[in-house]
Each structure stands twice: as C-alpha cells, then as structure tokens.
Design a protein around this motif. Structure first.
Motif, mmCIF file in Angstrom:
data_model
loop_
_atom_site.group_PDB
_atom_site.id
_atom_site.type_symbol
_atom_site.label_atom_id
_atom_site.label_comp_id
_atom_site.label_asym_id
_atom_site.label_seq_id
_atom_site.Cartn_x
_atom_site.Cartn_y
_atom_site.Cartn_z
ATOM 1 N N GLU A 19 -15.513 122.259 54.569
ATOM 2 C CA GLU A 19 -16.526 123.177 55.074
ATOM 3 C C GLU A 19 -16.920 124.122 53.953
ATOM 4 O O GLU A 19 -16.782 125.328 54.033
ATOM 5 C CB GLU A 19 -15.986 123.935 56.282
ATOM 6 C CG GLU A 19 -15.827 123.030 57.462
ATOM 7 C CD GLU A 19 -15.684 123.802 58.757
ATOM 8 O OE1 GLU A 19 -15.434 123.154 59.751
ATOM 9 O OE2 GLU A 19 -15.819 125.030 58.744
ATOM 10 N N ASP A 20 -17.428 123.522 52.895
ATOM 11 C CA ASP A 20 -17.637 124.215 51.635
ATOM 12 C C ASP A 20 -19.038 124.772 51.494
ATOM 13 O O ASP A 20 -19.397 125.268 50.444
ATOM 14 C CB ASP A 20 -17.346 123.198 50.512
ATOM 15 C CG ASP A 20 -16.992 123.874 49.199
ATOM 16 O OD1 ASP A 20 -16.944 123.170 48.209
ATOM 17 O OD2 ASP A 20 -16.805 125.105 49.172
ATOM 18 N N ILE A 21 -19.861 124.634 52.552
ATOM 19 C CA ILE A 21 -21.257 125.087 52.446
ATOM 20 C C ILE A 21 -21.289 126.604 52.363
ATOM 21 O O ILE A 21 -20.631 127.284 53.137
ATOM 22 C CB ILE A 21 -22.077 124.638 53.678
ATOM 23 C CG1 ILE A 21 -21.981 123.119 53.845
ATOM 24 C CG2 ILE A 21 -23.528 125.058 53.553
ATOM 25 C CD1 ILE A 21 -22.574 122.606 55.132
ATOM 26 N N ALA A 54 -6.196 129.600 54.998
ATOM 27 C CA ALA A 54 -6.455 128.351 55.734
ATOM 28 C C ALA A 54 -7.888 127.872 55.485
ATOM 29 O O ALA A 54 -8.129 126.673 55.321
ATOM 30 C CB ALA A 54 -6.221 128.564 57.220
ATOM 31 N N LEU A 55 -8.832 128.812 55.442
ATOM 32 C CA LEU A 55 -10.231 128.437 55.189
ATOM 33 C C LEU A 55 -10.407 127.863 53.790
ATOM 34 O O LEU A 55 -11.158 126.909 53.586
ATOM 35 C CB LEU A 55 -11.153 129.647 55.360
ATOM 36 C CG LEU A 55 -11.553 130.018 56.790
ATOM 37 C CD1 LEU A 55 -12.475 131.221 56.775
ATOM 38 C CD2 LEU A 55 -12.217 128.853 57.507
ATOM 39 N N ARG A 56 -9.711 128.455 52.814
ATOM 40 C CA ARG A 56 -9.812 127.951 51.435
ATOM 41 C C ARG A 56 -9.266 126.525 51.345
ATOM 42 O O ARG A 56 -9.773 125.711 50.587
ATOM 43 C CB ARG A 56 -9.051 128.872 50.471
ATOM 44 C CG ARG A 56 -9.882 130.066 50.018
ATOM 45 C CD ARG A 56 -9.264 130.764 48.828
ATOM 46 N NE ARG A 56 -8.081 131.519 49.192
ATOM 47 C CZ ARG A 56 -8.090 132.767 49.641
ATOM 48 N NH1 ARG A 56 -9.235 133.398 49.780
ATOM 49 N NH2 ARG A 56 -6.969 133.378 49.935
ATOM 50 N N ASP A 70 -12.095 127.961 64.909
ATOM 51 C CA ASP A 70 -11.439 126.707 65.288
ATOM 52 C C ASP A 70 -10.234 127.087 66.142
ATOM 53 O O ASP A 70 -9.286 127.707 65.644
ATOM 54 C CB ASP A 70 -11.011 125.948 64.026
ATOM 55 C CG ASP A 70 -10.316 124.631 64.334
ATOM 56 O OD1 ASP A 70 -9.437 124.616 65.220
ATOM 57 O OD2 ASP A 70 -10.631 123.622 63.673
ATOM 58 N N THR A 71 -10.263 126.738 67.428
ATOM 59 C CA THR A 71 -9.233 127.223 68.351
ATOM 60 C C THR A 71 -7.834 126.716 67.999
ATOM 61 O O THR A 71 -6.872 127.488 68.012
ATOM 62 C CB THR A 71 -9.556 126.836 69.810
ATOM 63 O OG1 THR A 71 -9.792 125.423 69.871
ATOM 64 C CG2 THR A 71 -10.777 127.570 70.314
ATOM 65 N N SER A 72 -7.708 125.430 67.673
ATOM 66 C CA SER A 72 -6.369 124.913 67.375
ATOM 67 C C SER A 72 -5.825 125.509 66.077
ATOM 68 O O SER A 72 -4.638 125.821 65.976
ATOM 69 C CB SER A 72 -6.350 123.379 67.330
ATOM 70 O OG SER A 72 -7.239 122.910 66.353
ATOM 71 N N MET A 73 -6.701 125.699 65.078
ATOM 72 C CA MET A 73 -6.271 126.336 63.835
ATOM 73 C C MET A 73 -5.850 127.780 64.103
ATOM 74 O O MET A 73 -4.830 128.245 63.586
ATOM 75 C CB MET A 73 -7.390 126.313 62.781
ATOM 76 C CG MET A 73 -6.951 126.930 61.457
ATOM 77 S SD MET A 73 -8.305 127.103 60.264
ATOM 78 C CE MET A 73 -8.372 125.453 59.598
ATOM 79 N N TYR A 104 -5.027 136.537 67.883
ATOM 80 C CA TYR A 104 -5.710 135.248 68.075
ATOM 81 C C TYR A 104 -7.230 135.415 67.993
ATOM 82 O O TYR A 104 -7.916 134.674 67.290
ATOM 83 C CB TYR A 104 -5.313 134.638 69.425
ATOM 84 C CG TYR A 104 -6.140 133.435 69.805
ATOM 85 C CD1 TYR A 104 -5.916 132.188 69.212
ATOM 86 C CD2 TYR A 104 -7.161 133.539 70.743
ATOM 87 C CE1 TYR A 104 -6.685 131.086 69.549
ATOM 88 C CE2 TYR A 104 -7.941 132.443 71.084
ATOM 89 C CZ TYR A 104 -7.695 131.219 70.483
ATOM 90 O OH TYR A 104 -8.470 130.131 70.809
ATOM 91 N N ARG A 105 -7.750 136.415 68.707
ATOM 92 C CA ARG A 105 -9.214 136.630 68.706
ATOM 93 C C ARG A 105 -9.721 136.992 67.309
ATOM 94 O O ARG A 105 -10.792 136.559 66.901
ATOM 95 C CB ARG A 105 -9.578 137.735 69.700
ATOM 96 C CG ARG A 105 -9.475 137.285 71.145
ATOM 97 C CD ARG A 105 -9.773 138.422 72.092
ATOM 98 N NE ARG A 105 -9.680 137.973 73.473
ATOM 99 C CZ ARG A 105 -9.523 138.777 74.507
ATOM 100 N NH1 ARG A 105 -9.438 140.074 74.331
ATOM 101 N NH2 ARG A 105 -9.449 138.304 75.737
#
Length: 203
Positions: free
Chosen positions: A109-111, A102-104, A59-62, A50-51
C-alpha cells in the motif's frame, strides 16, 4: 458455606477496589507482575487503543493484532513508565509506534496519500454521500480524506480529547507544530465538509 460467601465477598471487594485504582497505581502493580491489574488496565483502555490504531491502519484484523502487541509491551515494560505523561498518553504513544511500523512493513500500500487525494472518485459525489449516510458518517469520510499528519491531529485532539501538549508528546513534535497542523487540518476539514454539503459542521 459461610467461608465461601466470605471469600466471594472479599474477592468482589478486591475487584471493586482495583477498578477504583488509578492507571498509575495499576502500572506499578503490573511492574510487580500483577495480572489482575493488567486485566483491569486492558479492560479500561483496549477499546480506545483499538479505535486509535484502526484510524491509522484502516484494517480491523491488523488493528486487533496491534492492540495485543501494545498491551504485551505494557506487560513487559511497565517498570519503564516514568510518569511524565498520563498512562493513556503513554499507551497511545506505543500504539502509534506499532501502527506506523506495521504500515511501513505493509509496502504494497505504497501509494502516496497526496496522489490518492487527487484521484477523482465519481461514486463519491456530495449528493451520493448525503443520500447513503448520516452526517457523522460524512464527517468520518471527510476526516479520512485529510493527509495522514492532519488526520492524526484531529484523531488525537477531537476523538481522544488529548491536549495540545499530550498530542505533541504522542507524536513527538513541538506544541507549536501541533497548533499549526490543527489550524490547517480544521481549515481543510471545513472545506471538505462544505464540499459535501454539510455547512453546519464546517462552521
């Protein structure tokens, strides 16, 4: 009544024995459908996973959702573990893949990270950082300002205590690249810490 006590004692002995079992043995049992082994492996590693994910996705829920996905993958693919690395290294490899995927998918949040680093943050002066937080919070804030590649190396080597070889296996890069990234990550982190007025950690 004696039977119940005997059964409870046997169950306790079974749990104690399972908890003393190595991760590799747990995986073998999971591959055969062992739910108790799965529960123990999850208990042993879920916080670390998790960490690790949280430092990537922020993002905690993600992160919580992804931890579930990681261990679901372990349940499904335990037979595929070949023992070339530690089980914890294998888990973090799966976690990294899930987190980056997940980030992709989260394209809003594409910056670019480099652009973000160049944006001045007036609220985050060294004085304000020192006033509102302790040195460990300042350290975390400085690590967060590193590029994703450098942050990942610091995360694996210092927070998860992985060797250069293990870090390379998780990320999928040569050991020489790990060493290079580590060198530049430490240099950049030292500069950031000095900027935040924490010379003792920057040394």
């Amino acid at each position: 009544m004696q039977n119940v006590v005997a059964i409870n004692a046997a169950a306790r002995q079974g749990i104690i024995a399972a908890q003393a079992t190595s991760d590799e043995m747990l995986l073998e049992s999971i591959a055969d459908g062992g739910r108790t082994a799965m529960h123990i492996l999850y208990s042993r590693h879920n916080v670390r996973v998790y960490r690790f994910i949280l430092r990537i996705v922020r993002d905690t829920s993600m992160a919580e959702d992804l931890v579930s996905q990681v261990f679901l993958d372990v349940w499904r693919t335990a037979k595929q573990f070949e023992g070339r690395s530690q089980v914890s290294t294998w888990l973090l490899s799966i976690a990294r893949f899930k987190a980056l995927t997940a980030l992709r998918q989260r394209r809003h949040e594409d910056i670019d990270q480099e652009d973000v680093l160049e944006i001045a943050d007036d609220a985050d002066t060294p004085e304000a950082s020192l006033d509102r937080s302790n040195t460990s919070a300042i350290l975390r804030a400085c690590v967060a300002k590193l590029s994703p590649a450098h942050r990942e190396i610091i995360n694996l080597v210092y927070y998860h205590e992985k060797s250069v070889e293990e870090a390379g296996a998780i990320i999928g890069i040569p050991q020489s690249t790990v060493k290079t990234r580590m060198f530049y990550a430490r240099k950049q982190l030292a500069d950031l810490l000095k900027g935040a007025g924490v010379d003792s950690l920057a040394a």
